[in-house]
Scaffold this motif. Structure first.
Motif, PDB file in Angstrom:
ATOM      1  N   LEU A  77       0.953  -1.139   0.047  1.00 27.49           N
ATOM      2  CA  LEU A  77      -0.160  -0.154   0.054  1.00 27.49           C
ATOM      3  C   LEU A  77       0.972   1.390   0.064  1.00 27.49           C
ATOM      4  O   LEU A  77       0.148   1.497  -0.986  1.00 27.49           O
ATOM      5  CB  LEU A  77      -1.190  -0.429   1.276  1.00 27.49           C
ATOM      6  N   VAL A  78       1.715   1.270   0.297  1.00 25.95           N
ATOM      7  CA  VAL A  78       3.204   2.752   0.450  1.00 25.95           C
ATOM      8  C   VAL A  78       3.570   2.264  -0.422  1.00 25.95           C
ATOM      9  O   VAL A  78       3.996   3.966  -0.615  1.00 25.95           O
ATOM     10  CB  VAL A  78       3.767   2.256   1.982  1.00 25.95           C
ATOM     11  N   ALA A  79       4.370   1.515  -0.960  1.00 25.67           N
ATOM     12  CA  ALA A  79       4.289   1.585  -2.868  1.00 25.67           C
ATOM     13  C   ALA A  79       3.757   1.946  -3.407  1.00 25.67           C
ATOM     14  O   ALA A  79       3.959   2.886  -4.613  1.00 25.67           O
ATOM     15  CB  ALA A  79       5.474   0.389  -2.531  1.00 25.67           C
ATOM     16  N   ALA A 137       4.050  16.196  -1.778  1.00 27.22           N
ATOM     17  CA  ALA A 137       2.976  14.279  -1.774  1.00 27.22           C
ATOM     18  C   ALA A 137       3.306  13.660  -1.357  1.00 27.22           C
ATOM     19  O   ALA A 137       2.660  12.885  -0.573  1.00 27.22           O
ATOM     20  CB  ALA A 137       2.423  14.711  -3.080  1.00 27.22           C
ATOM     21  N   ALA A 138       4.180  13.243  -1.598  1.00 26.48           N
ATOM     22  CA  ALA A 138       5.307  11.916  -0.625  1.00 26.48           C
ATOM     23  C   ALA A 138       4.653  12.025   0.804  1.00 26.48           C
ATOM     24  O   ALA A 138       4.425  11.200   1.314  1.00 26.48           O
ATOM     25  CB  ALA A 138       6.353  11.746  -1.042  1.00 26.48           C
ATOM     26  N   LEU A 139       5.094  13.296   1.180  1.00 26.41           N
ATOM     27  CA  LEU A 139       5.116  13.141   2.514  1.00 26.41           C
ATOM     28  C   LEU A 139       3.611  13.029   3.471  1.00 26.41           C
ATOM     29  O   LEU A 139       3.535  12.238   4.068  1.00 26.41           O
ATOM     30  CB  LEU A 139       5.530  14.918   3.620  1.00 26.41           C
ATOM     31  N   VAL A 140       2.299  13.665   2.275  1.00 24.41           N
ATOM     32  CA  VAL A 140       0.872  13.544   2.451  1.00 24.41           C
ATOM     33  C   VAL A 140       1.017  12.065   2.420  1.00 24.41           C
ATOM     34  O   VAL A 140       0.107  11.736   2.573  1.00 24.41           O
ATOM     35  CB  VAL A 140       0.386  14.892   2.208  1.00 24.41           C
ATOM     36  N   GLY A 141       1.291  11.252   1.390  1.00 18.21           N
ATOM     37  CA  GLY A 141       0.989  10.067   1.019  1.00 18.21           C
ATOM     38  C   GLY A 141       1.231   8.717   2.384  1.00 18.21           C
ATOM     39  O   GLY A 141       0.804   8.042   1.884  1.00 18.21           O
ATOM     40  N   LEU A 142       2.252   9.331   2.276  1.00 21.78           N
ATOM     41  CA  LEU A 142       3.160   8.104   3.325  1.00 21.78           C
ATOM     42  C   LEU A 142       1.769   8.701   4.330  1.00 21.78           C
ATOM     43  O   LEU A 142       1.932   7.242   5.315  1.00 21.78           O
ATOM     44  CB  LEU A 142       4.675   8.883   3.928  1.00 21.78           C
ATOM     45  N   LEU A 143       1.646   9.826   5.348  1.00 18.11           N
ATOM     46  CA  LEU A 143       0.909   9.976   6.173  1.00 18.11           C
ATOM     47  C   LEU A 143      -0.690   9.213   6.294  1.00 18.11           C
ATOM     48  O   LEU A 143      -1.559   8.542   6.912  1.00 18.11           O
ATOM     49  CB  LEU A 143       0.892  11.355   6.472  1.00 18.11           C
ATOM     50  N   THR A 144      -0.876   9.707   4.955  1.00 22.75           N
ATOM     51  CA  THR A 144      -2.501   9.527   4.599  1.00 22.75           C
ATOM     52  C   THR A 144      -2.447   7.704   4.524  1.00 22.75           C
ATOM     53  O   THR A 144      -3.396   6.971   4.599  1.00 22.75           O
ATOM     54  CB  THR A 144      -3.006   9.549   3.081  1.00 22.75           C
ATOM     55  N   SER A 145      -0.895   7.248   4.249  1.00 24.14           N
ATOM     56  CA  SER A 145      -1.026   5.299   4.139  1.00 24.14           C
ATOM     57  C   SER A 145      -1.499   5.013   5.119  1.00 24.14           C
ATOM     58  O   SER A 145      -1.434   3.744   5.757  1.00 24.14           O
ATOM     59  CB  SER A 145       0.581   5.477   3.519  1.00 24.14           C
ATOM     60  N   ILE A 146      -0.551   5.566   6.549  1.00 27.63           N
ATOM     61  CA  ILE A 146      -0.500   5.360   8.248  1.00 27.63           C
ATOM     62  C   ILE A 146      -1.262   5.287   8.331  1.00 27.63           C
ATOM     63  O   ILE A 146      -1.502   4.228   8.623  1.00 27.63           O
ATOM     64  CB  ILE A 146       0.813   5.805   8.567  1.00 27.63           C
ATOM     65  N   LEU A 147      -2.220   6.345   7.788  1.00 24.50           N
ATOM     66  CA  LEU A 147      -3.670   6.128   8.948  1.00 24.50           C
ATOM     67  C   LEU A 147      -4.973   5.065   8.350  1.00 24.50           C
ATOM     68  O   LEU A 147      -5.145   4.687   8.762  1.00 24.50           O
ATOM     69  CB  LEU A 147      -4.401   7.670   8.320  1.00 24.50           C
ATOM     70  N   LEU A 148      -4.998   5.164   7.080  1.00 24.54           N
ATOM     71  CA  LEU A 148      -5.440   3.762   6.165  1.00 24.54           C
ATOM     72  C   LEU A 148      -4.639   2.994   6.527  1.00 24.54           C
ATOM     73  O   LEU A 148      -5.905   1.712   7.150  1.00 24.54           O
ATOM     74  CB  LEU A 148      -5.072   3.900   4.726  1.00 24.54           C
TER      75      LEU A 148
END
Length: 367
Positions: free
Chosen positions: A8-10, A73-84
């Protein structure tokens, strides 16, 4: 779960990278071309040092902006990935843990239903499965207890007669051995019923399906059981249909079902009562109703009537030799022949009606 997390993170990072690359290519090719054209129109010169310097400055600014935007965007994507991942993996981990506990025999385990619609469906299905397994386990334990109880009664009788014969309390006469033989036959009947039940529930019952005259089978069953009704001062009648009823069924199994239904009606109807076997056709189905004026069935007992070893009146059924699984076998036989067996009753003391439906051979052919 760890593999799913990394995937999911990748996937989230891949979307960010692809987006940044596409924007960079678009800005450097299309954007730079448009910028150079506008600059040329503004300055009125071609390939000048000023134009080249400004174009290089434009590309550098675009690249820096895209790098900053891509990093954000990568940082936001990483945070949203963790929450998801937390929202997805937490209920999945809980389901995995509880699945293992259920596999170890803890059938009372349940999981919390999350707010997400998809995960809520999975969690609800898991809880329903766990409840079904718990019910099956309860039925298995109850069945073992019921089988032990049913076999203990005749065994106790046989043991009592043997001890009496050894101690000289009972004389070795034909009457004594006759009572022992009666108990042995009762045990054999219970074992035969259990074997038949295991076969029908496993779908291993052998059926010889053919066109059968339902009226003829019903009449034969009524004639066979009429002596019992006379001995019990009961009135047994057959109401035939207005036209012949040819059904798709196994004649022997069909007779077995009707013998069970009418036999139960005789067993649970007091002296002076009446039993009616009524035949009719409903659309593409033939219908047999066994109606009695007996003890009736309460609303509490009605849904449990076809469960193994369930009895409305335990003392009466046991004294008359019933094993408590006849209706279970009858319903499975009806299902195996493409039919249905159901029961209804207004309540205690108001009689009951058992309805057997089977597909009509003639109606099916006409369709």
């Amino acid at each position: 779960m760890n593999q799913l997390s990394w995937r999911l993170v990748a996937a989230q990072m891949l979307v960010v990278i692809v987006g940044v690359v596409v924007l960079a290519v678009t800005a450097n090719i299309i954007g730079a071309t448009i910028f150079a054209t506008d600059l040329h129109d503004l300055l009125g010169v071609t390939n000048s040092d000023i134009e080249a310097a400004m174009l290089a400055s434009f590309r550098s600014a675009i690249t820096k902006a895209l790098l900053i935007a891509g990093s954000a965007a990568a940082l936001v994507g990483l945070l949203t990935s963790i929450l998801l991942l937390r929202q997805i993996l937490r209920p999945l981990n809980e389901i995995a843990r509880n699945s293992q506990r259920i596999a170890d025999g803890h059938y009372d385990e349940r999981v919390a239903v999350p707010s997400s619609d998809e995960l809520a469906i999975v969690a609800t299905s898991f809880n329903q499965m766990a409840a079904s397994l718990a019910q099956v386990e309860q039925q298995r334990v109850a069945m073992i207890g019921n089988v032990a109880h049913e076999l203990r009664t005749p065994l106790t009788g046989i043991e009592g007669y043997l001890e009496g014969l050894i101690d000289g309390v009972f004389p070795p006469e034909p009457e004594t051995f006759g009572e022992m033989q009666h108990e042995v036959r009762r045990m054999r009947r219970i074992i035969d019923d259990l074997q038949a039940l295991s076969h029908v529930e496993a779908g291993q019952v052998s059926l010889q399906i053919s066109a059968v005259d339902l009226s003829s089978i019903a009449q034969r069953v009524v004639n066979q059981l009429r002596p019992q009704t006379i001995a019990s001062s009961l009135e047994l009648s057959l109401q035939p249909a207005s036209s012949p009823l040819i059904v798709r069924a196994d004649p022997d199994r069909l007779a077995q079902i009707l013998l069970n239904l009418v036999g139960n009606a005789i067993r649970y109807t007091p002296e002076g009562g009446c039993i009616t076997v009524r035949l009719s056709a409903q659309a593409e189905l033939a219908q047999v109703e066994v109606i009695d004026s007996g003890i009736g069935i309460s609303a509490t007992d009605l849904p449990l009537l076809f469960e193994r070893f369930y009895r409305v009146d335990r003392s009466r059924a046991r004294s008359s030799g019933g094993s408590g699984i006849g209706l279970t076998i009858a319903r499975h036989l009806a299902w195996a022949m493409g039919g249905e067996l159901s029961a209804r009753s207004p309540g205690l003391g108001q009689g009951s009606t058992f309805t057997l439906t089977l597909p009509l051979e003639g109606r099916r052919d006409e369709g």
